[in-house]
Design a protein around this motif. Structure first.
Motif, PDB file in Angstrom:
ATOM      1  N   ASP A   1     -10.868   2.844  -6.132  1.00 41.45           N
ATOM      2  CA  ASP A   1     -11.741   1.634  -5.753  1.00 41.45           C
ATOM      3  C   ASP A   1     -12.041   1.492  -4.364  1.00 41.45           C
ATOM      4  N   LEU A   2     -11.007   2.215  -3.509  1.00 43.49           N
ATOM      5  CA  LEU A   2     -11.206   1.936  -2.130  1.00 43.49           C
ATOM      6  C   LEU A   2     -12.678   2.855  -1.691  1.00 43.49           C
ATOM      7  N   LYS A   3     -13.110   2.242  -0.425  1.00 41.12           N
ATOM      8  CA  LYS A   3     -14.185   2.911   0.065  1.00 41.12           C
ATOM      9  C   LYS A   3     -13.646   3.941   0.888  1.00 41.12           C
ATOM     10  N   HIS A   4     -14.369   5.296   0.779  1.00 45.49           N
ATOM     11  CA  HIS A   4     -13.881   6.583   1.452  1.00 45.49           C
ATOM     12  C   HIS A   4     -14.869   7.104   2.057  1.00 45.49           C
TER      13      HIS A   4
ATOM     14  N   MET B   1      -7.770  -0.701   7.168  1.00 43.15           N
ATOM     15  CA  MET B   1      -7.732   0.639   6.627  1.00 43.15           C
ATOM     16  C   MET B   1      -6.793   1.800   7.337  1.00 43.15           C
TER      17      MET B   1
ATOM     18  N   ARG C   1      -9.706   5.524   4.531  1.00 43.54           N
ATOM     19  CA  ARG C   1      -9.753   4.785   3.250  1.00 43.54           C
ATOM     20  C   ARG C   1      -9.710   3.284   3.522  1.00 43.54           C
TER      21      ARG C   1
ATOM     22  N   ILE D   1      -9.721  -0.674   2.833  1.00 42.36           N
ATOM     23  CA  ILE D   1      -9.199  -1.556   1.993  1.00 42.36           C
ATOM     24  C   ILE D   1      -9.931  -2.980   1.675  1.00 42.36           C
ATOM     25  N   SER D   2     -10.019  -3.361   3.075  1.00 41.96           N
ATOM     26  CA  SER D   2     -10.968  -4.674   3.210  1.00 41.96           C
ATOM     27  C   SER D   2     -11.763  -4.803   4.449  1.00 41.96           C
TER      28      SER D   2
ATOM     29  N   GLY E   1     -14.665  -2.834   1.878  1.00 43.82           N
ATOM     30  CA  GLY E   1     -13.842  -2.529   0.959  1.00 43.82           C
ATOM     31  C   GLY E   1     -13.611  -3.268  -0.137  1.00 43.82           C
TER      32      GLY E   1
ATOM     33  N   TYR F   1       0.818  -1.125   0.069  1.00 50.61           N
ATOM     34  CA  TYR F   1       0.044  -0.163  -0.054  1.00 50.61           C
ATOM     35  C   TYR F   1       0.783   1.275   0.062  1.00 50.61           C
TER      36      TYR F   1
END
Length: 266
Positions: free
Chosen positions: A130-133, A165, A142, A144-145, A153, A58
């Motif tokens: 693509d990440l959820k913000h 995150m 941010r 990630i999963s 994520g 990352y």
């Protein structure tokens, strides 16, 4: 606390935790924080194998190129994520781009249960978009999963249910995270200062194991507080680990390195 060390590829980095702390952070095996623009950082990670683990890269600054034995060839830029499921074996490389000398990012290794160490390798890459913000109330998450605040994520890891995150809190702002009592979790501070539940102060370049229950994390410095938060179900299996290979027994480890030596690894 971060340890300035030379890794297997021959350059210096900040090792947050590794071999000695593997049982404490299970299933998280290793966390490296790479930053700077030295010649050592620019070397990156030339071609090398992995087996038996998930590797997460990352970036928060700079850019790097990726290639692997599955045929993927791409580039990572700030807040992009690369997630490799090494399984039964993969070769890859990650080289910072020389046109951008400044680099900052993280390398996280996650153990795989024995039942999954023999599965086919897989590669996933996600761009910042693509990440959820979650950007509100003085915080920027941010994701990630895993799931947080009804968002999920892009990386799906149901077997260990990894929540990962990157969080930024502005001065005197806070975030609340409910720690699952069945999981192991940690927080790594890479900028600023803060306090957890108004009791435990957290400092830069430190990783902290976290108790279960509600965590209220607040920024206490003039600069923003930035940290990586992760939790997952432990694997709770024996570990035989050398370099980039993580198996369950010494015999499996010896066989793997013999396969590499005899050019029959993949």
């Amino acid at each position: 606390m971060a340890k300035r060390t030379k890794d297997e590829m021959g350059f210096y980095l900040n090792r947050i935790f590794g071999h000695e702390e593997a049982a404490e952070f299970d299933p998280f095996l290793l966390l490296d924080y790479v930053e700077g623009n030295s010649d050592e950082v620019k070397k990156g990670y030339p071609w090398h194998p992995h087996k038996g683990i998930e590797t997460v890269t990352y970036l928060t600054k700079g850019s790097a190129t990726h290639k692997d034995s599955l045929g993927h060839d791409g580039e990572l830029n700030p807040f992009d994520v690369e997630w490799i499921t090494a399984g039964k074996g993969i070769y890859h490389q990650m080289i910072p781009k020389t046109v951008d000398p400044s680099i900052e990012g993280f390398k996280l290794w996650i153990n795989m249960p024995a039942i999954r160490k023999g599965q086919d390798p897989a590669y996933q890459a996600f761009k910042m978009g693509d990440l959820k913000h979650i950007n509100k109330d003085g915080k920027h998450v941010r994701l990630i999963s895993g799931s947080y605040e009804d968002e999920t994520g892009p990386v799906e890891k149901s077997d260990l249910d990894v929540l990962l995150m990157d969080v930024e809190l502005w001065q005197d702002n806070h975030i609340q995270i409910m720690r699952n009592p069945m999981k192991n979790g940690f927080i790594f501070i890479y900028q600023g200062y803060g306090v957890i539940n108004e009791e435990d102060y957290i400092n830069p370049l430190m990783a902290y194991n976290l108790e279960s229950g509600l965590l209220d994390i607040r920024s206490t410095s003039s600069e923003s507080l930035r940290f990586i938060f992760a939790e997952a179900y432990p694997v709770d299996e024996p570990i035989a680990w050398k370099g980039p290979i993580v198996m369950n027994t010494y015999k499996e480890l010896v066989e793997t390195f013999k396969d590499i030596e005899m050019d029959r690894f993949i």
